[in-house]
Design a protein around this motif. Structure first.
Motif, PDB file in Angstrom:
ATOM      1  N   ASP A 190       0.811  -1.223   0.000  1.00  0.00           N
ATOM      2  CA  ASP A 190       0.000   0.000   0.000  1.00  0.00           C
ATOM      3  C   ASP A 190       0.843   1.271   0.000  1.00  0.00           C
ATOM      4  OD1 ASP A 190       0.899  -0.048   2.633  1.00  0.00           O
ATOM      5  OD2 ASP A 190      -1.098  -0.124   3.538  1.00  0.00           O
ATOM      6  N   TYR A 191       2.154   1.147   0.253  1.00  0.00           N
ATOM      7  CA  TYR A 191       3.025   2.322   0.176  1.00  0.00           C
ATOM      8  C   TYR A 191       3.181   2.829  -1.260  1.00  0.00           C
ATOM      9  CZ  TYR A 191       6.440  -1.391  -0.832  1.00  0.00           C
ATOM     10  OH  TYR A 191       7.075  -2.485  -1.349  1.00  0.00           O
ATOM     11  N   LEU A 192       2.745   2.025  -2.248  1.00  0.00           N
ATOM     12  CA  LEU A 192       2.741   2.487  -3.639  1.00  0.00           C
ATOM     13  C   LEU A 192       1.523   3.362  -3.942  1.00  0.00           C
ATOM     14  CD1 LEU A 192       3.788  -0.754  -5.594  1.00  0.00           C
ATOM     15  CD2 LEU A 192       5.249   1.133  -4.849  1.00  0.00           C
ATOM     16  N   ASP A 193       0.494   3.238  -3.104  1.00  0.00           N
ATOM     17  CA  ASP A 193      -0.731   4.012  -3.321  1.00  0.00           C
ATOM     18  C   ASP A 193      -0.399   5.502  -3.319  1.00  0.00           C
ATOM     19  OD1 ASP A 193      -1.837   1.503  -3.109  1.00  0.00           O
ATOM     20  OD2 ASP A 193      -2.925   1.896  -1.246  1.00  0.00           O
ATOM     21  N   GLY A 194      -0.990   6.209  -4.255  1.00  0.00           N
ATOM     22  CA  GLY A 194      -0.754   7.650  -4.348  1.00  0.00           C
ATOM     23  C   GLY A 194       0.405   8.024  -5.236  1.00  0.00           C
ATOM     24  N   ASN A 195       1.188   7.020  -5.686  1.00  0.00           N
ATOM     25  CA  ASN A 195       2.341   7.303  -6.542  1.00  0.00           C
ATOM     26  C   ASN A 195       2.371   6.509  -7.843  1.00  0.00           C
ATOM     27  OD1 ASN A 195       3.996   9.296  -5.036  1.00  0.00           O
ATOM     28  ND2 ASN A 195       3.925   7.705  -3.469  1.00  0.00           N
ATOM     29  N   TYR A 196       1.475   5.538  -7.964  1.00  0.00           N
ATOM     30  CA  TYR A 196       1.378   4.735  -9.184  1.00  0.00           C
ATOM     31  C   TYR A 196      -0.094   4.548  -9.540  1.00  0.00           C
ATOM     32  CZ  TYR A 196       6.327   3.836  -8.681  1.00  0.00           C
ATOM     33  OH  TYR A 196       7.683   4.007  -8.580  1.00  0.00           O
ATOM     34  N   ALA A 197      -0.376   4.473 -10.835  1.00  0.00           N
ATOM     35  CA  ALA A 197      -1.757   4.392 -11.321  1.00  0.00           C
ATOM     36  C   ALA A 197      -2.226   2.945 -11.421  1.00  0.00           C
ATOM     37  CB  ALA A 197      -1.884   5.086 -12.678  1.00  0.00           C
TER      38      ALA A 197
END
Length: 198
Positions: free
Chosen positions: A147-154
């Protein structure tokens, strides 16, 4: 014409117009609600089926579909794998470099777009460089949760069939993060009339 007759006339016109306008709107909504699925046929056997989720990332879905319909992915490989994290493919040279020659706007919150699809196991997302609007065709499938990818990848889709093949690729031998044997995507196509298993 008397006021009474005018009122009756207007009421009659409303009864005619409202049903027609309502039908048109419903048809558009039904069209938007139609699910779309893309199948990745692996050269060595097996299929990965992705459900596209335009309600989270409409431009990313449209871009991915454009590349699929252009047969961009046919013959390309999955080149990168990190067990319990993700597998990545769509590089034209199979080395993690390059893309389609086109780019799409990054649909994620750090780029001013709210995308509520979290990077959990099976979710499909656009790969990119450090430039936020640089996604050009490479994509990754989550093998674990991140979930640390959320907000930075589509994130734009999710696997509904064939996660066993994602597992197989994620567990394959690597040199660093580069797959030693790179699975080939024989064909990538839109499925017609596909119904996922219950």
């Amino acid at each position: 014409m008397s006021k009474g007759k005018i009122a009756i006339f207007l009421l009659a016109m409303m009864c005619i117009v409202i049903p027609f306008s309502g039908c048109g709107k419903k048809g558009d909504e039904d069209k938007q609600m139609e699910k779309q699925y893309v199948q990745i046929e692996l050269e060595k056997g097996g299929n990965i089926v992705i459900e596209l989720l335009p309600e989270y990332a409409p431009k990313s879905v449209a871009f991915f579909l454009e590349l699929v319909n252009d047969k961009y992915y046919n013959g390309l490989t999955f080149h990168r794998a990190v067990k319990d994290f993700m597998i990545q493919g769509g590089s034209p040279n199979g080395d993690g470099m390059g893309g389609s020659g086109r780019t799409v706007k990054g649909e994620f919150s750090s780029n001013g777009f709210e995308n509520g699809l979290s990077h959990t196991r099976g979710v499909v997302s656009m790969a990119r460089t450090n430039v936020k609007d640089s996604a050009s065709g490479q994509f990754f499938i989550m093998h674990g949760n991140a979930d640390y990818l959320d907000g930075n990848y589509a994130a734009f889709g999710r696997v509904v069939e064939g996660m066993e093949y994602v597992d197989e690729i994620a567990n394959s031998p690597v040199d660093g993060e580069t797959l030693i044997e790179k699975p080939v995507m024989k064909t990538v196509k839109v499925l017609k009339n596909y119904k996922p298993a219950e």
